[in-house]
Design a protein around this motif. Sequence first.
Motif, PDB file in Angstrom:
ATOM      1  N   TYR A  78       5.226  -1.727  -4.151  1.00  0.00           N
ATOM      2  CA  TYR A  78       4.295  -2.423  -3.259  1.00  0.00           C
ATOM      3  C   TYR A  78       4.871  -2.522  -1.845  1.00  0.00           C
ATOM      4  O   TYR A  78       4.198  -2.201  -0.861  1.00  0.00           O
ATOM      5  CB  TYR A  78       3.977  -3.830  -3.784  1.00  0.00           C
ATOM      6  CG  TYR A  78       3.265  -4.667  -2.752  1.00  0.00           C
ATOM      7  CD1 TYR A  78       1.955  -4.365  -2.369  1.00  0.00           C
ATOM      8  CD2 TYR A  78       3.911  -5.708  -2.093  1.00  0.00           C
ATOM      9  CE1 TYR A  78       1.298  -5.102  -1.382  1.00  0.00           C
ATOM     10  CE2 TYR A  78       3.261  -6.450  -1.114  1.00  0.00           C
ATOM     11  CZ  TYR A  78       1.961  -6.140  -0.762  1.00  0.00           C
ATOM     12  OH  TYR A  78       1.325  -6.852   0.222  1.00  0.00           O
ATOM     13  N   ASP A  81       5.170   0.944  -0.096  1.00  0.00           N
ATOM     14  CA  ASP A  81       3.857   1.441   0.334  1.00  0.00           C
ATOM     15  C   ASP A  81       3.372   0.704   1.577  1.00  0.00           C
ATOM     16  O   ASP A  81       2.834   1.311   2.508  1.00  0.00           O
ATOM     17  CB  ASP A  81       2.837   1.276  -0.793  1.00  0.00           C
ATOM     18  CG  ASP A  81       3.038   2.289  -1.913  1.00  0.00           C
ATOM     19  OD1 ASP A  81       3.817   3.233  -1.719  1.00  0.00           O
ATOM     20  OD2 ASP A  81       2.421   2.114  -2.980  1.00  0.00           O
ATOM     21  N   LEU A  82       3.546  -0.609   1.584  1.00  0.00           N
ATOM     22  CA  LEU A  82       3.136  -1.404   2.736  1.00  0.00           C
ATOM     23  C   LEU A  82       3.937  -0.997   3.973  1.00  0.00           C
ATOM     24  O   LEU A  82       3.380  -0.808   5.065  1.00  0.00           O
ATOM     25  CB  LEU A  82       3.336  -2.889   2.439  1.00  0.00           C
ATOM     26  CG  LEU A  82       2.980  -3.881   3.551  1.00  0.00           C
ATOM     27  CD1 LEU A  82       1.501  -3.780   3.915  1.00  0.00           C
ATOM     28  CD2 LEU A  82       3.322  -5.308   3.126  1.00  0.00           C
ATOM     29  N   ARG A  85       2.945   2.452   5.353  1.00  0.00           N
ATOM     30  CA  ARG A  85       1.665   2.401   6.072  1.00  0.00           C
ATOM     31  C   ARG A  85       1.887   2.036   7.539  1.00  0.00           C
ATOM     32  O   ARG A  85       1.206   2.557   8.432  1.00  0.00           O
ATOM     33  CB  ARG A  85       0.754   1.379   5.388  1.00  0.00           C
ATOM     34  CG  ARG A  85      -0.624   1.230   6.004  1.00  0.00           C
ATOM     35  CD  ARG A  85      -1.471   0.274   5.176  1.00  0.00           C
ATOM     36  NE  ARG A  85      -2.636  -0.191   5.909  1.00  0.00           N
ATOM     37  CZ  ARG A  85      -3.471  -1.122   5.458  1.00  0.00           C
ATOM     38  NH1 ARG A  85      -3.265  -1.677   4.279  1.00  0.00           N
ATOM     39  NH2 ARG A  85      -4.517  -1.500   6.196  1.00  0.00           N
ATOM     40  N   GLU A 130      -1.861 -10.435   3.519  1.00  0.00           N
ATOM     41  CA  GLU A 130      -1.035  -9.243   3.698  1.00  0.00           C
ATOM     42  C   GLU A 130      -0.761  -8.957   5.171  1.00  0.00           C
ATOM     43  O   GLU A 130       0.308  -8.442   5.518  1.00  0.00           O
ATOM     44  CB  GLU A 130      -1.720  -8.041   3.050  1.00  0.00           C
ATOM     45  CG  GLU A 130      -0.835  -6.802   2.978  1.00  0.00           C
ATOM     46  CD  GLU A 130      -1.404  -5.742   2.073  1.00  0.00           C
ATOM     47  OE1 GLU A 130      -0.729  -5.317   1.126  1.00  0.00           O
ATOM     48  OE2 GLU A 130      -2.568  -5.324   2.317  1.00  0.00           O
ATOM     49  N   SER A 131      -1.681  -9.286   6.049  1.00  0.00           N
ATOM     50  CA  SER A 131      -1.462  -9.035   7.474  1.00  0.00           C
ATOM     51  C   SER A 131      -0.290  -9.860   7.999  1.00  0.00           C
ATOM     52  O   SER A 131       0.464  -9.398   8.864  1.00  0.00           O
ATOM     53  CB  SER A 131      -2.730  -9.338   8.275  1.00  0.00           C
ATOM     54  OG  SER A 131      -3.722  -8.354   8.054  1.00  0.00           O
ATOM     55  N   ALA A 134       2.756  -8.101   6.785  1.00  0.00           N
ATOM     56  CA  ALA A 134       2.881  -6.848   7.543  1.00  0.00           C
ATOM     57  C   ALA A 134       3.344  -7.100   8.969  1.00  0.00           C
ATOM     58  O   ALA A 134       4.052  -6.267   9.557  1.00  0.00           O
ATOM     59  CB  ALA A 134       1.549  -6.101   7.543  1.00  0.00           C
ATOM     60  N   SER A 218      -2.370   0.213  12.255  1.00  0.00           N
ATOM     61  CA  SER A 218      -2.273   0.415  10.801  1.00  0.00           C
ATOM     62  C   SER A 218      -3.430  -0.221  10.048  1.00  0.00           C
ATOM     63  O   SER A 218      -3.486  -0.139   8.821  1.00  0.00           O
ATOM     64  CB  SER A 218      -0.948  -0.162  10.282  1.00  0.00           C
ATOM     65  OG  SER A 218       0.156   0.440  10.920  1.00  0.00           O
ATOM     66  N   PHE A 220      -4.287  -3.558  10.156  1.00  0.00           N
ATOM     67  CA  PHE A 220      -4.095  -4.973   9.832  1.00  0.00           C
ATOM     68  C   PHE A 220      -4.611  -5.835  10.992  1.00  0.00           C
ATOM     69  O   PHE A 220      -4.861  -5.344  12.094  1.00  0.00           O
ATOM     70  CB  PHE A 220      -2.614  -5.273   9.583  1.00  0.00           C
ATOM     71  CG  PHE A 220      -2.055  -4.579   8.377  1.00  0.00           C
ATOM     72  CD1 PHE A 220      -2.315  -5.059   7.095  1.00  0.00           C
ATOM     73  CD2 PHE A 220      -1.273  -3.438   8.508  1.00  0.00           C
ATOM     74  CE1 PHE A 220      -1.807  -4.417   5.979  1.00  0.00           C
ATOM     75  CE2 PHE A 220      -0.765  -2.790   7.390  1.00  0.00           C
ATOM     76  CZ  PHE A 220      -1.031  -3.280   6.120  1.00  0.00           C
ATOM     77  N   SER A 276      -6.135  -8.298   0.210  1.00  0.00           N
ATOM     78  CA  SER A 276      -5.448  -7.223  -0.494  1.00  0.00           C
ATOM     79  C   SER A 276      -5.166  -7.663  -1.924  1.00  0.00           C
ATOM     80  O   SER A 276      -4.455  -8.633  -2.168  1.00  0.00           O
ATOM     81  CB  SER A 276      -4.134  -6.883   0.216  1.00  0.00           C
ATOM     82  OG  SER A 276      -3.317  -6.095  -0.625  1.00  0.00           O
ATOM     83  N   SER A 278      -3.344  -6.060  -4.087  1.00  0.00           N
ATOM     84  CA  SER A 278      -1.926  -5.841  -4.374  1.00  0.00           C
ATOM     85  C   SER A 278      -1.068  -6.975  -3.825  1.00  0.00           C
ATOM     86  O   SER A 278      -0.092  -7.387  -4.458  1.00  0.00           O
ATOM     87  CB  SER A 278      -1.469  -4.498  -3.790  1.00  0.00           C
ATOM     88  OG  SER A 278      -2.129  -3.433  -4.421  1.00  0.00           O
ATOM     89  N   PHE A 279      -1.422  -7.472  -2.639  1.00  0.00           N
ATOM     90  CA  PHE A 279      -0.676  -8.597  -2.071  1.00  0.00           C
ATOM     91  C   PHE A 279      -0.777  -9.814  -2.979  1.00  0.00           C
ATOM     92  O   PHE A 279       0.232 -10.480  -3.263  1.00  0.00           O
ATOM     93  CB  PHE A 279      -1.215  -8.942  -0.680  1.00  0.00           C
ATOM     94  CG  PHE A 279      -0.671 -10.235  -0.122  1.00  0.00           C
ATOM     95  CD1 PHE A 279       0.569 -10.272   0.495  1.00  0.00           C
ATOM     96  CD2 PHE A 279      -1.400 -11.419  -0.237  1.00  0.00           C
ATOM     97  CE1 PHE A 279       1.084 -11.465   0.992  1.00  0.00           C
ATOM     98  CE2 PHE A 279      -0.896 -12.608   0.265  1.00  0.00           C
ATOM     99  CZ  PHE A 279       0.350 -12.635   0.865  1.00  0.00           C
TER     100      PHE A 279
END
Length: 490
Positions: A78, A81-82, A85, A130-131, A134, A218, A220, A276, A278-279
């Motif tokens: 995870y 991948d983040l 990105r 997630e932002s 990120a 990206s 976000f 997200s 996944s988040f």
Amino acid sequence: MKRVAGMFRTSLIVLALFANGAMAQTSPLGHQKNQLPEIGVVASNAISIDRERTIGDAYMRQLRAQAPIVNDPLLEEYLQDLGNRLVTQADNVKFPFRFFWINNSDINAFAFFGGHVAVHTGLLIAADNESELASVLAHEITHVTQRHIARSIEASQNNSPLQMLSMLGGVLVSMANPEAGMAILGAGMAGAQQAAINYTRDNEKEADRIGIQMLSKSGFDPNAAGTFFGKLAERYRYKSKPPAFLLTHPLPESRIADARSRADMYAVPPQSRQVSESFALAKVRVLARYSDDVANNRDYFEKIQNHPLPAWQQAGTYGLVLLDFADEKYAQAEKTLAGLLAAQPDNLFFIDAMTDILLEQKRVDDAIALLDPMAKRMPRNRVVSLNLANALIKGRQYERAIALLKDYLLINPEHTLSYQLLADAYSESKQKMEMHQARAEFFALLSVYPKAIDELQTAYNFTGEQRLEQQRIRARIDQLREAERKLKSL
């Protein structure tokens, strides 16, 4: 205290590399040599890209041995991948980035040479979306791409070696232990200390500016940087002990306001408003498996099951599955998880949890049957490959497990968990030579070279008449001795 001492020792090792790199570029009189700079490479006079990779590799090996790194394939994938990105939208990328978790409840993240970015699990827990997570990664990526440590060295070359080492010692130690790093900075000479503070402020501003731009490119929400920084500053405004992130990344009101105004320059992409999945699952996994507050976690998971957004509802149910598994309520966990898997049969978070449940119930064939089709569709996926290898070892299908792990290590040669599984497979199948070789590579990744060499010498005793293996082992021992010698010479 041992860990802090180890981090400090590592910092001194890295400092020696810094000093060698910086001083090698000047004549005995302190004048720059007459050489052409590398076009387009920031701070190339201070330290080369190759040396930066070497330093980063040495520091990463030390961290593996001393820091509580999270070896969890799901969370690794995870985060990587983040991070990737964001990196695809970054400029001046000179090497592949490696993102990894440290199991620590402090809110912190730090970057160092060679494209390494560490994130504390406490940061994920503190982020609401997630932002926000990120935004911190983008900030740390910028520290690497803009080569801020190397530029600090270059800016310090006019100081005495003692001043430079004092300043950089504080910078490096603060990566792993902010309070210790600040103490070392405080012990430095006033001139070097002020230079470090000023240069760090400039670096932080640049990381904010470029990081917010990267965040927006990206996909976000660029507002997340100002929102998250402001939230942290407000939460710890009156605390005597602020989190590590605030010690290494001071957040005055002017900086937060500047981050918010910069975000206004970018249109907020529609996808940034989506949650997200996944988040949400990653955050719940950290809470369930890497925190001690089990009672409150159960309450939290039950609460978010009633969240208006489906992603959080699902995450709450997943969290309860993990808690039931930890309580050995396997039948209940399996029943709940079956519903989640029916809706999303390829969700790796659910596949991983079901594999664990099946293996704990000694249903090895069912676990292999679950994973085999996915392995064909997703070859070399770390979650599927490592879960399948583990299941194959438990099912005594050692040769399949060994082939799978060796194939995975071809593209992930520094994955410690894979070497541990490989050593287990060799051990269970009575392949003594190969077992000791796998253990040697594991210890080498931790820079524990004496143990690695001992393992190879033991492996040599099991070679019999295999001359080629004997030559390979001798050659590898020579490589490790040279690596150990270089480390000691620093």
